[in-house]
Write a protein that holds these residues in place. Structure first.
Motif, short mmCIF file in Angstrom:
data_model
loop_
_atom_site.label_atom_id
_atom_site.label_comp_id
_atom_site.label_asym_id
_atom_site.label_seq_id
_atom_site.Cartn_x
_atom_site.Cartn_y
_atom_site.Cartn_z
N THR A 1 17.64 -33.70 -23.19
CA THR A 1 17.92 -32.72 -22.14
C THR A 1 19.13 -31.88 -22.51
N ALA A 2 20.16 -32.53 -23.06
CA ALA A 2 21.34 -31.79 -23.50
C ALA A 2 20.98 -30.80 -24.59
N ALA A 3 20.12 -31.20 -25.52
CA ALA A 3 19.70 -30.30 -26.59
C ALA A 3 18.97 -29.09 -26.02
N TYR B 1 13.16 -33.29 -29.52
CA TYR B 1 14.36 -33.78 -30.21
C TYR B 1 13.99 -35.00 -31.04
N LEU B 2 14.19 -34.90 -32.37
CA LEU B 2 13.83 -35.97 -33.29
C LEU B 2 15.08 -36.46 -34.01
N GLY C 1 16.98 -31.67 -34.25
CA GLY C 1 17.58 -32.99 -34.21
C GLY C 1 17.92 -33.48 -35.60
N PRO C 2 18.63 -34.60 -35.71
CA PRO C 2 19.08 -35.11 -37.02
C PRO C 2 17.94 -35.43 -37.98
N ALA C 3 16.74 -35.71 -37.46
CA ALA C 3 15.61 -36.04 -38.34
C ALA C 3 14.97 -34.81 -38.96
N VAL C 4 15.45 -33.61 -38.59
CA VAL C 4 14.79 -32.38 -39.05
C VAL C 4 15.81 -31.50 -39.79
N ALA D 1 22.46 -30.22 -32.09
CA ALA D 1 21.91 -29.78 -30.81
C ALA D 1 22.40 -30.61 -29.64
N ALA D 2 22.40 -31.93 -29.77
CA ALA D 2 22.78 -32.77 -28.63
C ALA D 2 24.27 -32.64 -28.31
N ALA D 3 25.12 -32.63 -29.33
CA ALA D 3 26.56 -32.53 -29.09
C ALA D 3 26.93 -31.17 -28.51
N VAL D 4 26.45 -30.10 -29.15
CA VAL D 4 26.74 -28.76 -28.64
C VAL D 4 26.07 -28.57 -27.28
N GLY D 5 24.87 -29.13 -27.12
CA GLY D 5 24.20 -29.04 -25.83
C GLY D 5 24.93 -29.77 -24.72
N ALA D 6 25.58 -30.87 -25.06
CA ALA D 6 26.38 -31.57 -24.04
C ALA D 6 27.52 -30.70 -23.55
#
Length: 735
Positions: free
Chosen positions: A527-529, A549-550, A667-670, A709-714
């Motif tokens: 969701t944050a991403a 998000y992967l 995400g980190p997997a991509v 994405a998740a950190a900046v999205g947060a």
């Protein structure tokens, strides 16, 4: 050095009709008549070491010594378009611009060779807005190019049609970050290489003109090349672009495609400038000047290139920039104003939101978009200018009346901290109001990492980030935390995440708020991403999209009807269970199984290892598999594709569930080097299997924030909570 008449005759025959040998011949002819090294260098316009080197090589090895011997590890040929595209894409952070020496080392070129390429193309790395000059015949200056059509064939024929976009009445909005340009360059390069003409660089037969297979026209005015489903140049092409000056660039001995306006100017590309790399180069230029329309068009181009599967490589490739692609960049719906006096704060947020979406707006444009009266807009903007949230730009003329003064957000007006808590790594960033990452730090997490020590690291890093930000640190709005689900966002508790069960139930929000003495917002990582992409990335112009998000696990976030969709408990978008239902993987009790591929990083490693991929230290890691896949190792490529196909089935279910036409994957997997493998499988599935596929084309695009994405999205979630106009607040914030 002495020369006989026979020696000079052999030298002349050796250099005959070979321009690349002319300088070496002249160097030896100068030696034969007794010119000194310095005199020969001055006359020929080369360096003295060059003259000395070729004289010594001939003295030692004869004619064989005059043959070109590339340095070990350096390419014998240089694709100049690829070099310039890499220059524009920029270096890895924290550097902002390539130095000539650093880029030469990165590409494996000599510093001299790189300098000559920059000189021919008139590249100025420090002046990003300066036009490039394509060294075609005749030369073509490109400032704001738009790629309109492109085609190639296995026989070596290739072309592209471009035009120069006029200056926009609005300043650039949604500008592509350096990180996005690098990621899109890597992903597009990977997919366009399969469409590179087979022998476009061969010496052409004089007088022969090879024509690309011409399309067969249907009753709807669209055409296609036999064996290809990609639209070709329709008869309406000339009408649509009649107001623009078009340029067609051809490779090999390609005939100019039919259907172009009579005013189109033709250019011939040199052998040192490949077709596929030039496409990627124009993508870089377009992202700089028309980022929103460029993203849509380039996603379409990548989809067309993916259509050339391994079984169809060698078939003609055609791509056309269609009008419907431009329409896909829809104007984002902005909330309209309320008239109640008690909602002054709402209307201030409304003004901030409208400016954020467009990049900058004049007061008249704000009134038009929001429904506020001109008097209200004047009062609100005056307050926001006084408090430092807005800043005025240079006046721009609209042709009639008083010039308008655009207003834009001040990056240093506010900042937020984003923390991504992941089973493998904790990422900590400080982001300003315009999305610029001002501070970044990370902590590797192991099975022995306990919640308390991790939160102490977060507190110490937050203090470090505030100090490093200087005056901006005093304008910190709060801290956003993204964590894997399931969560209890009402209580701010992590609930035994499946990949992190050792932590148990952690009251993360309350504890972190107590330690930091700051407001803390807790979000599910996917969701944050999604919030980050809507505020700062690829979703900014869309009111509806899904973010896939992967990372260590797989999750999804959704933006629906212009706002983030969290669900009743904040756990919306459980991708793993939806994938299990889509694949009919059920437990004996009838519930969904845990799908191994929904932990993509570990699943890829396991598949690659079982296929025989080994590591020097005995432990195969995900990063190593990605590197192997980028280098073409079939074991690594197949492992990623197999996992991506499973994830694609969950993406199909997600598409049917939400009925969206945009899916962002990151995400980190991509990482960029394997992004194309994931995007190709997901894009094919969501446009082939969903029920509404006949009326809805799903654009699958790469996340502009990707691993961050998740950190900046947060952090963006803090901005979203503070500034997005709404009549209720999010319950995930501490009070």
């Amino acid at each position: 050095m002495s020369f006989s008449d026979r020696d000079l005759a052999e030298l002349s025959a050796w250099a005959q009709d070979r321009d690349d040998r002319t300088v070496r011949l002249r160097i030896l002819q100068d030696a034969a008549v007794g010119l000194s090294v310095s005199e020969s260098a001055r006359v020929l316009g080369v360096s003295r070491p060059t003259v000395t080197a070729w004289r010594q090589r001939y003295a030692a090895h004869g004619l064989a010594g005059l043959e070109h011997r590339p340095r070990s590890g350096r390419p014998a040929r240089i694709d100049e378009a690829d070099v310039v595209a890499a220059t524009l894409a920029g270096p890895p952070p924290p550097q902002q611009l390539w130095s000539a020496r650093a880029l030469a080392d990165h590409l494996g070129l000599s510093h001299t060779a790189l300098g000559k390429v920059w000189q021919r193309w008139q590249v100025r790395p420090t002046a990003t807005d300066a036009p490039l000059v394509l060294p075609v015949d005749p030369p073509l200056a490109c400032h704001r190019p738009q790629l309109l059509a492109a085609g190639s064939s296995a026989e070596g024929t290739a072309f592209m049609v471009i035009c120069e976009a006029g200056p926009s009445s609005h300043p650039r909005i949604g500008a592509a970050t350096a990180e996005e340009r690098r990621m899109r360059y890597a992903a597009l390069t990977a997919v366009m290489r399969r469409t590179q003409p087979g022998d476009a660089d061969q010496v052409p037969v004089p007088g022969a003109k090879r024509s690309l297979n011409q399309p067969t026209w249907g009753p709807d005015g669209r055409g296609s090349v036999p064996g290809m489903s990609v639209p070709a140049l329709p008869p309406s092409f000339a009408v649509r672009w009649s107001a623009r000056r078009l340029h067609v660039i051809t490779w090999g001995d390609t005939a100019v495609p039919a259907g172009l306006p009579g005013t189109t100017r033709q250019h011939t590309a040199p052998a040192a400038m490949s077709w596929a790399a030039t496409v990627c180069l124009l993508a870089q230029l377009e992202l700089q000047h028309q980022p929103q329309s460029a993203r849509v068009a380039l996603d379409s181009l990548a989809d067309a290139a993916r259509g050339l599967s391994k079984s169809s490589q060698g078939s003609p490739f055609w791509w056309l920039r269609e009008a419907r692609q431009e329409a896909a960049v829809r104007r984002r719906t902005v909330h309209r104003a309320f008239d109640q006096l008690a909602l002054g704060s709402y209307n201030e947020k409304l003004v901030i939101e409208s400016i954020r979406v467009r990049g900058s707006l004049s007061r008249v444009e704000i009134a038009e978009r929001t429904g506020l009266t001109p008097q209200a807009v004047s009062r609100i903007t005056r307050n926001l200018l006084t408090t430092g949230f807005l800043v005025e730009e240079e006046r721009r003329s609209t042709g009639k009346g008083k010039p308008r003064v655009p207003l834009k957000l001040r990056p240093d007006a506010a900042c937020a901290i984003g923390i991504h808590v992941d089973p493998e790594k904790i990422t900590h960033v400080l982001v300003d109001l315009c999305g610029n990452v001002r501070f970044r730090e990370s902590l590797a997490v192991t099975a022995q990492s306990d919640p308390q020590s991790c939160m102490e690291w977060m507190a110490a890093t937050t203090a470090q980030a505030i100090e490093a930000a200087g005056p901006l640190g005093a304008k910190l709005l709060g801290v956003g935390v993204a964590a894997p689900g399931p969560l209890d966002v009402h209580e701010g508790v992590l609930l035994n995440p499946p990949l992190w069960a050792g932590w148990g139930e952690v009251p993360l929000r309350a504890e972190l708020s107590r330690i930091l003495n700051l407001p803390v917002l807790l979000e599910k990582d996917a969701t944050a991403a999604a919030i980050g992409e809507q505020w700062l990335g690829a979703g900014e112009s869309s009111t509806d999209f899904v973010y896939l998000y992967l990372g260590a696990g797989a999750g999804s976030g959704a933006f629906l009807n212009g706002d983030v969709y969290r669900g009743a408990s904040g756990n919306a978008g459980e991708f793993g269970e939806l994938t299990a239902y889509a694949l009919d993987r059920m437990t004996p009790e009838g519930g969904p199984e845990m799908v191994p591929e929904c932990a993509p990083m570990s699943a890829v490693v396991a598949r690659a290892a079982s296929a025989g991929l080994n590591a020097a230290d005995g432990e195969v890691k995900y990063d190593a598999v990605c590197v192997a896949a980028a280098n073409g190792d079939p074991r690594a490529v197949d492992a990623i594709r197999d996992v991506a196909r499973v994830l694609a089935q969950g993406a199909v279910a997600m598409t049917d569930l939400y009925d969206t036409d945009l899916m962002i994957v990151g995400g980190p997997a991509v990482p960029p080097e394997v992004a194309e493998l994931y995007l190709a499988e997901i894009s094919a599935a969501v446009n082939r299997f969903p029920m509404a596929r006949r009326v809805r084309t799903v654009r699958v695009t790469y996340s502009t924030l990707s691993a961050s994405a998740a950190a900046v999205g947060a952090a963006a979630g803090v901005f979203h909570m503070a500034f997005a106009p709404r009549l209720r607040t999010h319950s995930g914030a501490s009070v």
